[in-house]
Design a protein around this motif. Structure first.
Motif, short mmCIF file in Angstrom:
data_model
loop_
_atom_site.label_atom_id
_atom_site.label_comp_id
_atom_site.label_asym_id
_atom_site.label_seq_id
_atom_site.Cartn_x
_atom_site.Cartn_y
_atom_site.Cartn_z
N ALA A 91 16.33 35.30 49.54
CA ALA A 91 15.72 34.08 49.36
C ALA A 91 16.89 32.88 49.07
CB ALA A 91 14.84 34.36 48.13
N THR B 249 17.29 25.38 41.68
CA THR B 249 17.11 26.00 40.42
C THR B 249 18.68 26.00 39.96
OG1 THR B 249 16.77 28.24 39.40
CG2 THR B 249 18.10 28.44 41.45
N LEU C 293 18.68 35.86 42.24
CA LEU C 293 17.54 35.68 43.44
C LEU C 293 17.94 36.87 44.41
CD1 LEU C 293 17.64 31.80 44.23
CD2 LEU C 293 16.05 33.08 42.96
N VAL D 50 9.56 34.27 44.53
CA VAL D 50 10.78 33.26 44.76
C VAL D 50 9.86 32.66 46.44
CG1 VAL D 50 12.66 32.69 45.79
CG2 VAL D 50 12.68 34.46 43.75
N TYR E 52 14.18 37.95 39.15
CA TYR E 52 13.42 37.30 40.28
C TYR E 52 12.86 38.37 41.53
CZ TYR E 52 14.17 32.70 38.22
OH TYR E 52 14.46 31.75 37.44
N VAL F 103 16.78 28.25 48.60
CA VAL F 103 16.67 27.53 47.25
C VAL F 103 17.82 26.77 47.15
CG1 VAL F 103 16.68 27.80 44.95
CG2 VAL F 103 15.13 29.33 46.30
#
Length: 322
Positions: free
Chosen positions: A294, A282, A290, A266, A261, A298
């Motif tokens: 970030a 996720t 990630l 993201v 990613y 998430v």
């Protein structure tokens, strides 16, 4: 890589690629014929599958390791480290290694027990022996002839089965189904059998039924608006998990397995989730890939494997480890 649709359904693309699958089988046969397997001095349990893509091997490895650790065994985990920059053998250290260094799955495994990655699996097993491990659990490797396992567990996703039953690239099979069965001591069937795969297993070996259960934190997503994304072998499996949790899916994006990613990528997903009054979610495997900046934006949906019959699972493991 995303699995092509014809891997599940068959059709003319599968027929056209069948001659190429013969070459795949020939190459695998030559590799086996020219390799002398190393037999570790400690029990080696191989957790593998017959198909390309996610069948649930890593949750199975964690469940097997957890059972052995609970019995006081010194467990070591062995992985190839798919997509890793390092070739190994190297012990995974989550404090200094990133997914790009050692692979995403080894980072997850290292949170449970000492984990070694090695493209040369025999070298990896030797390193674990040097560390003082008394039982090795190998994530994947059913088709790798470089090690002689004590026990082989064949993992099958009940939702996907073996697809069209053809070899790569005509289908998802890494080797003929009969060959995978013959080298396996037990089959682990995860989830509901939607493809009739149980009938193709037969009665020659134990079939351990299991399910993937969401963590308590994941259960909190019930009735929540979510935007899901996943770069795993079967992204739709994650979508099904979200549906099973009772989440309201406002969007979903599937990436290739092991997708690295990018920060902007993201951020776009997170911003889209905010615009939809939702949260970005996720898998645990995706989360380790990630960008660090970030990860707090998430929500991770974690799952673990639960045996339908724990006593039967322990009986199978006892064949390798008393």
């Amino acid at each position: 890589m995303k699995a092509p649709a014809f891997w599940a359904t068959g059709g003319w693309p599968a027929l056209a690629l069948t001659p190429a699958s013969w070459l795949w089988r020939l190459g695998a046969g030559l590799r086996k014929a020219t390799t002398t397997p190393y037999r570790p001095s400690v029990p080696l349990i191989c957790v593998g599958n017959a198909t390309a893509g996610g069948a649930g091997k890593t949750p199975t490895v964690l469940a097997v390791a957890g059972d052995l650790l609970a019995r006081g065994r010194r467990v070591g985990l062995l992985s190839r480290g798919h997509g890793a920059r390092l070739t190994g053998p190297v012990r995974v250290d989550p404090a200094r290694h990133a997914a790009a260094d050692v692979g995403d799955e080894p980072l997850l495994l290292a949170g449970t027990a000492p984990t070694v990655i090695a493209r040369d699996r025999a070298a990896g097993a030797r390193l674990l022996e040097q560390i003082g491990i008394d039982v090795i659990v190998m994530d994947d490797g059913l088709q790798n002839p470089s090690l002689a396992p004590t026990l082989c567990l064949l993992v099958v996703d009940g939702g996907a089965g073996i697809g069209n039953g053809r070899l790569i690239p005509a289908g998802p099979l890494r080797e003929p189904w009969r060959d995978a069965l013959e080298k396996s001591d037990a089959v682990i069937l995860i989830g509901e059998d939607r493809t009739g795969i149980a009938a193709r297993i037969g009665d020659g070996r134990p079939v351990l039924r299991a399910v993937l259960e969401p963590s308590p934190a994941a259960l909190a997503l019930r009735a929540r608006r979510v935007l899901g994304f996943a770069g795993i072998g079967r992204p739709d499996k994650f979508r099904e998990t979200l549906t099973g949790l009772g989440a309201e899916i406002v969007g979903f994006r599937a990436f290739d397995d092991h997708h690295p990613y990018r920060p902007l990528e993201v951020m776009e997903l997170v911003e889209r989730a905010v615009a939809e009054n939702a949260i970005a979610v996720t898998t645990a495997k995706d989360a380790v890939r990630l960008p660090a900046e970030a990860r707090a934006m998430v929500t991770v949906v974690d799952v673990s494997l639960a045996w339908r019959d724990p006593a039967a699972a322990r009986a199978v493991l006892a064949r390798a480890v008393v």
